[in-house]
Design an enzyme around this catalytic site. Structure first.
Site, PDB file in Angstrom:
ATOM      1  CB  THR A  74       0.335  26.346  -4.418  1.00 15.37           C
ATOM      2  OG1 THR A  74       0.054  26.566  -5.689  1.00 15.37           O
ATOM      3  CG2 THR A  74       0.216  27.687  -3.503  1.00 15.37           C
ATOM      4  CG  PHE A 103      -1.838   1.375   1.201  1.00 15.24           C
ATOM      5  CD1 PHE A 103      -3.244   0.928   0.616  1.00 15.24           C
ATOM      6  CD2 PHE A 103      -1.492   2.380   1.725  1.00 15.24           C
ATOM      7  CE1 PHE A 103      -4.002   2.097   0.520  1.00 15.24           C
ATOM      8  CE2 PHE A 103      -2.330   3.542   1.602  1.00 15.24           C
ATOM      9  CZ  PHE A 103      -3.861   3.368   0.908  1.00 15.24           C
ATOM     10  CE  LYS A 159      -0.792   5.508   7.802  1.00 15.31           C
ATOM     11  NZ  LYS A 159      -2.313   5.438   8.258  1.00 15.31           N
ATOM     12  CG  ASP A 168       5.512   4.269   1.747  1.00 16.37           C
ATOM     13  OD1 ASP A 168       5.257   4.711   2.937  1.00 16.37           O
ATOM     14  OD2 ASP A 168       4.481   3.791   1.046  1.00 16.37           O
TER      15      ASP A 168
END
Lengths: 509, 509
Positions: free
Chosen positions: A398, A236, A373, A342
């Site tokens: 931005t 994931f 997280k 990750d």
């Protein structure tokens, strides 16, 4: 938990325990005044980690109504008018939540072993974070949100150095800040593609060709190249289009969404207990490494990077050995592709190291490490100057993160250091693992494939009646999450201590 | 601006104006105490919008050093160690910035007509926002960040109703909250794909087939369908993989990044002044509409939605008429594809309406409207229940937005209402447009294709020496942005008043 497990399978009406079973709920009023002095007053010395970090925390859950109770139901019905509530687990009242305990609008207070999908590091209404949240710097960051790439604030370097970069993984001293796990991963992927194409092109000085510029505007090769990120089965990495193309958790996450034709390799299916399956598990990991290398060499869309979670979290808490990950580092190195770790769910202390990949003892650092997280902000670390694109405005947006959340992460890091929370998590995790192992022996039909030994509190096991078990636990005041098809995953906060874990592993309470 | 324009082309050394030219810089100290009373004290009645909203705002720019000055240079050098600074425009000190004026570490104070790439709505260090930022609700939202899809806070419905939903475009009463413009667009695209496939499948009750579920896990059709989002040449919709596939602004934004093979239609190239080119412009828009419909019907990858900006902003401030957009609404309707309006840059008042697409008088609402930037939070509005996916967890992520930023947007909306800022922007825009039109007649070699009449302060013109002009303006204390190849774009805040605009349109000061 023993009682929870014994009762699993016998669905009985939700009972309402006598309020005298638990201490009364402590209502926490958020004050806008700096609370540093409060923090100092209520917290013990960090040296004695077995004393409660927060003596005024509730002593246990309080269950006053079935969940959801009448007030929660009203709030859910209200929210349903404009917001999709079908994934709702529990309506919360965060002003009344404190430490490891989450409150709801009906006065129920649950021990939270899920922590906002592993995202709350140092407790609800943490007094030290409250001090940071009510500081003048935070107020300015909230109301004067900068476009960081164009108009960074004068103290942005210092906020990074005393926060995000202070905990940078070994060998990685630069950061690109982002908003959440998905865009942290996607910007890392973009950096990988730019790096790979620059090498193919012959270096940073080689200009883009007219053909590349023209075709890029039309989403065609060579400007928009056919290249890929390799991920693993059950992985994931997020839900946006690029990250979702590397996510392989469940069909419901992916159905109907166009995806890039990118490769996936097998992730090891280890057999438990590990000590009894060493040979077979070693062969399984070797098979997966060979498959990975084969895909890197032969997949029809050239691979720019391999992305992997130290522990596949959403996919069901799947582990592999440090040797497997060292193997991945070697394979990526010798095939000239990048290695992205990750750490969105595993990072920031939960495994008993600040970063889970520290368990691997890599000879050479990963190329990029992504975070989100528990960091409350997001981004990716890198150490190689070549991963800065050859020109400005190639990796840009931005906001490029949020200084308010970066300031909060700095306060979280300080709280982790002050209370030695990574060490606490390692110790508490050991205690929990041992207790769960004993329970697994007593209840082998309910606790299977216990995993996470030596990985702090990042523990999981499979339970054939998982959903029923989680529901029952909630009814008795313990909020736990699941993942994959049958896994119960423990994702407590870093302030979770032995006394919080006792009800999970002691028989019967 | 007249003096800026007259001097453009003659590059002279940056001069240091006498400090007596301007009022001294007002240093704003951010206080952590609620400032509602301060706000009341310093602000005039909203009824008289020509009186300054913030009397204590600087009366004009202060230029003390060349930009960057010595302190800025130190800060930039410091930041460069860990953060890519090549897109840096100016190092800022936000604690010393106030209202329309941005300060830097060297004591320079500039009139900010760029506003963090159109992202600051009601001024730096706005007292009303400061009150919201230091409220107990904000403190809790900062430190107790929820996973909104699973554990929303009890007052989330109320925060939405009194904030984000209070300004929902006509016909759209539901919202999916996100983090920034890119993921707001990508989640809207995902909603469009799910909706389209559900119709093809025969409705929400039809279950996914085993083949769909299996192929989705492998990124192959039919589970991961070949479908597309149609966007326009020069469009900008974000930088992540899905949004970047619809972005067509500049090669540097897209080069080396794999993209979906999605279609792009021509966006009208209007000729100015509009009043002299009505026939030709009408033909141009008809051509673009026909091309759009042809692509929807014949492109090899079926189109699920058309996405368009009311004014193409990053792409160079390209406008089209309300009739063009009404035509798009009709075409999408009759071809059964969705119509997504990307209001990330145009939304929240800048065009003299709260949403720019209100200028179009659509017979039927857009299907989805995305927002970010001045809203300080992001997401997409929708009104059709069918755009809620048929099952939970299809449109989901850990945070799903940020309540802290949603609370801030609520305070922004209140400030906009209190000071009548949408009306102010319409009036100020008219004044600015008229002044620029006069200047364009005087200096046709410097101000070309002036556009944005009737669109509030969302004004732009082309300037052959654009970059030189922007640099000179900065040196004289006016921060202005560019877009596309040659456009000067004005993106002032909603608190920009006539007296702020005077130096831009009066000769010579």
């Amino acid at each position: 938990m023993a009682s929870l497990i014994r009762n699993a399978g016998r669905l009985r009406p939700l009972k309402r325990p006598s309020p005298s079973t638990y201490l009364p709920t402590r209502s926490v009023t958020i004050s806008a005044r700096p609370a540093a002095n409060v923090a100092a007053a209520v917290m013990p010395e960090a040296s004695n980690v077995d004393q409660p970090f927060f003596p005024s925390e509730p002593q246990g859950p309080t269950i006053r109504t079935a969940i959801p109770g009448p007030e929660s139901k009203k709030a859910i019905e209200h929210l349903d008018r404009a917001f999709d509530i079908r994934s709702l687990n529990m309506m919360a009242n965060y002003q009344n939540s404190f430490g490891n305990y989450i409150a709801d609008p009906d006065g129920n207070v649950l021990l939270d072993v899920y922590a906002q999908i592993a995202s709350i590091p140092v407790g609800y209404s943490n007094p030290s974070l409250l001090a940071a949240a009510t500081s003048p710097d935070m107020a300015s960051a909230i109301i004067n949100r900068p476009a960081l790439g164009n108009f960074p604030q004068h103290d942005w370097a210092s906020i990074l150095e005393t926060g995000i970069l202070k905990v940078a993984p070994r060998g990685l001293d630069q950061v690109f800040t982002a908003m959440a796990g998905s865009d942290a991963n996607e910007t890392a992927y973009k950096a990988a593609f730019m790096w790979k194409r620059r090498m193919e092109r012959g270096g940073p000085e080689v200009e883009f060709s007219t053909e590349e510029m023209d075709t890029a505007m039309n989403n065609q090769t060579p400007g928009s190249p056919h290249m890929s990120i390799l991920s693993f089965r059950s992985a994931f990495h997020g839900r946006l289009f690029g990250s979702l193309s590397t996510t392989r958790s469940k069909p419901i996450h992916k159905l109907d969404i166009p995806a890039f034709d990118w490769p996936q390799a097998s992730f090891p299916h280890l057999k438990y207990p590990l000590s009894e399956n060493e040979t077979e598990n070693g062969q399984e990991e070797a098979r997966c490494l060979a498959e990975t290398e084969d895909l890197i060499r032969n997949f029809h869309s050239p691979v720019a990077a391999v992305v992997v979670e130290p522990i596949q979290s959403e996919g069901g808490d799947n582990h592999a050995s440090p040797a497997f990950f060292r193997g991945l580092r070697e394979i990526t190195k010798r095939n000239n592709v990048l290695f992205i770790v990750d750490e969105v769910q595993t990072g920031v202390g939960a495994t008993g190291k600040f970063w889970a990949h520290e368990h691997w003892n890599l000879a050479e650092p990963a190329d990029m490490v992504t975070f989100s997280k528990k960091a409350q902000t997001a981004g990716y670390y890198f150490g190689n100057e070549d991963l800065r694109p050859n020109k400005p405005y190639r990796q840009f947006n931005t906001w490029m993160g949020d200084p308010a959340r970066a300031i909060l992460f700095r306060a979280i890091i300080e709280e982790i250091e002050r209370l030695n929370l990574v060490e606490n998590t390692a110790r508490t995790g050991e205690y929990l693992y041992d207790g769960l192992e004993r329970l697994a022996q007593q209840y082998p039909e309910h606790i299977q494939n216990l995993r996470g030994k030596g990985q702090g509190t990042f523990l999981a096991f499979d339970s054939p009646r998982r959903d029923e078990f989680l529901k029952k636990a909630k009814g008795e005041g313990v909020l736990i999450g699941g993942s994959g098809a049958a896994a119960v995953r423990l994702r407590p906060m870093l302030i979770f201590q032995k006394h919080h874990g006792e009800p999970l592993i002691m028989s019967p309470f």
